[in-house]
Design an enzyme around this catalytic site. Structure first.
Site, short mmCIF file in Angstrom:
data_model
loop_
_atom_site.label_atom_id
_atom_site.label_comp_id
_atom_site.label_asym_id
_atom_site.label_seq_id
_atom_site.Cartn_x
_atom_site.Cartn_y
_atom_site.Cartn_z
CG HIS A 99 87.92 2.32 48.27
ND1 HIS A 99 87.91 1.87 49.58
CD2 HIS A 99 86.23 1.30 48.10
CE1 HIS A 99 87.43 1.34 50.45
NE2 HIS A 99 86.70 1.18 49.12
CG ASN A 138 88.26 -3.07 50.90
OD1 ASN A 138 88.99 -1.90 50.81
ND2 ASN A 138 87.18 -3.44 50.47
CD GLU A 171 82.47 -1.20 57.27
OE1 GLU A 171 83.54 -1.12 56.31
OE2 GLU A 171 81.97 -2.31 57.23
CB CYS A 218 85.59 1.81 52.43
SG CYS A 218 85.07 0.12 52.12
#
Lengths: 134, 350
Positions: free
Chosen positions: B240, B272, B85, B117
């Protein structure tokens, strides 16, 4: 950098692709189609391993246009393991830690950008060799 | 929904990770914006250097994947796909830059993928289909991000940089085989970034139950149902990792133990990494997994959806000098908020 000049040199900047002399086996970078050692025509592409060591270096505090944000940074002469000596910026290293003879490896990074609207120019830099697997 | 499994068996032929060198402690961010009163979601996050972006990080991860994939020449790659992204250009593919740097051009399929994500695992799922259908023998799927968080926002503590590349190929030459996958998506607006905006928006606590937890548990349960497998059949599980709490909680909800989750849990050290988050967790597990081990991988992307994969380890990995994921995690230089601001180019130099 002009788009056309950038585009023509993509192979050497992204992959460290030079040439090998079919006559004497000399490895050539940047590519110049003639062997500087024996003057034989040399057009066979050869991709360098990217491994080498710092031959000499200089730390830049007053940067040319387009590189101001990186100061202070180090530009080195790197002796590639195949022979040629090339000039490149070092990265992922503090200027005080750079030493002559330091083993380095090629990485592809952003070299500069042509302002907010221009293209991003990618190419080779060198960094201290990362530790291999356990 | 039936389990997604290609006609031809495929697996992971090579893999590689990348994390930048720099780290910013959550405490440093909290000190600036909350007088040190913030409840920090991770210990620290990775920060890209001034000369790094999704293209350069993808190139290094992909080179590591090719080093582990003995005998696969770059011109054998039928696809080079980059999920992110934070692609460097709004218009101009990252994937052609990566393909050119690897030596995969010109006879290859190149594309950029986008799904918050989940952009990396959707490229992985497509690569399984691309190779599994016989359209190509090899496809490279990358999940990589240099994530953005508004200064002072909750996301600033975790928005990290890094990711992983997977070379998908025929199961015969793979180190791990894909046993099957499922995908679960709905239109859930938990997080977005509008065109031309610099920072994403999110809906606070709404990002938890209806978004992250619902999609991951639904995808994982569907995969378990369709394969007839149980949590105990897996040696490792990767979910995730938007913060340190969520993956452990969702794993517990599904019946997985900390011992199954922690080997692939990197978020406390690197933050992250968005499209790279679950995928780099998988590389850390592949570094230590033994033949026969079964691995569960479940991504989550806002907007929203999850891809779940069952992976069976086949061979011991021959690294050929490629750094382990934990080597990149260990290579870390702590920086302060001023240096971080400089790396984010928040200072006007002219």
């Amino acid at each position: 950098m002009e788009v056309a000049r950038f585009w023509r040199t993509t192979g050497q900047r992204y992959q460290l692709t030079g040439e090998v002399c079919p006559n004497c086996g000399n490895k050539i970078f940047p590519p110049r189609d003639v062997c500087p050692a024996c003057e034989h025509e040399a057009k066979t592409p050869y991709t360098f391993s990217g491994k080498g060591e710092v031959y000499s270096y200089s730390t830049i505090h007053a940067a040319p246009e387009g590189f101001e944000k990186y100061v202070p940074y180090t530009v080195a002469l790197v002796r590639l393991e195949e022979g040629p000596l090339i000039t490149a910026q070092l990265t992922d290293v503090d200027t005080k830690d750079v030493k002559v003879g330091m083993p380095v490896e090629m990485v592809t990074r952003v070299l500069r950008e042509d302002g907010e609207r221009g293209m991003l120019v990618y190419g080779y830099k060198f960094r201290p060799v990362l530790a291999g697997p356990r | 929904m039936a389990l997604m499994k290609p006609v031809r068996s495929v697996g992971i032929v090579g893999y590689g990770a990348y994390v930048p060198r720099y780290r910013l402690a959550s405490a440093e961010i909290g000190e600036l914006w909350t007088d040190g009163n913030a409840i920090t979601p991770v210990k620290q996050k990775s920060v890209p250097g001034l000369d790094e972006d999704v293209a350069t990080m993808s190139i290094e991860a992909a080179r590591n994947a090719l080093r582990r994939a003995t005998g696969v020449a770059p011109d054998k790659l039928g696809a080079v796909w980059v999920g992110s992204e934070s692609h460097p250009y709004a218009v101009k593919p990252t994937s052609t830059i990566v393909a050119e740097a690897l030596g995969a051009t010109p006879h290859t399929q190149a594309a950029d993928w986008q799904f918050a994500c989940k952009a990396g695992t959707e490229a992985l799922q497509a690569a399984i289909g691309f190779v599994g259908s016989g359209m190509s023998d090899y496809a490279l799927a990358i999940g990589m991000d240099a994530a953005q968080g508004r200064p002072g926002d909750a996301l600033e503590y975790t928005a990290g940089a890094g990711g992983a590349a997977f070379l998908v190929g025929p199961a015969e030459s793979a180190i791990a085989e894909f046993e099957g996958s499922v995908s679960y998506v709905t239109d859930t607006p938990d997080f977005w970034r509008r065109q031309h905006e610099r920072f994403p928006e999110h809906s606070g606590r709404f990002t938890g139950e209806p978004a992250y937890f619902h999609h991951i548990t639904s995808a994982a349960r569907e995969l378990l149902d369709q394969t007839g497998l149980h949590p105990a059949d897996f040696r490792y599980a990767i979910f995730h990792q938007p913060n340190a709490k969520f993956p452990l909680k969702v794993g517990e909800d599904l019946g997985f133990t900390r011992a199954q989750i922690e080997p692939g849990l990197l978020v406390n050290e690197i933050g992250n990494t968005y499209a790279g988050s679950s995928m780099i967790g998988l590389t850390a597990v592949l570094d230590i997994a033994a033949p026969g081990d079964r691995i569960l991988l479940v991504s989550f992307g806002s907007g929203a959806g999850s891809d779940a994969f069952s992976i069976r380890m086949k061979e011991t990995v021959d690294h050929h000098g490629a750094p382990a994921t934990r080597d990149y995690v260990r290579r870390s230089l702590m920086i302060n908020y001023a240096t971080y601001s400089r790396f984010k180019e928040n200072y006007k130099l002219n």
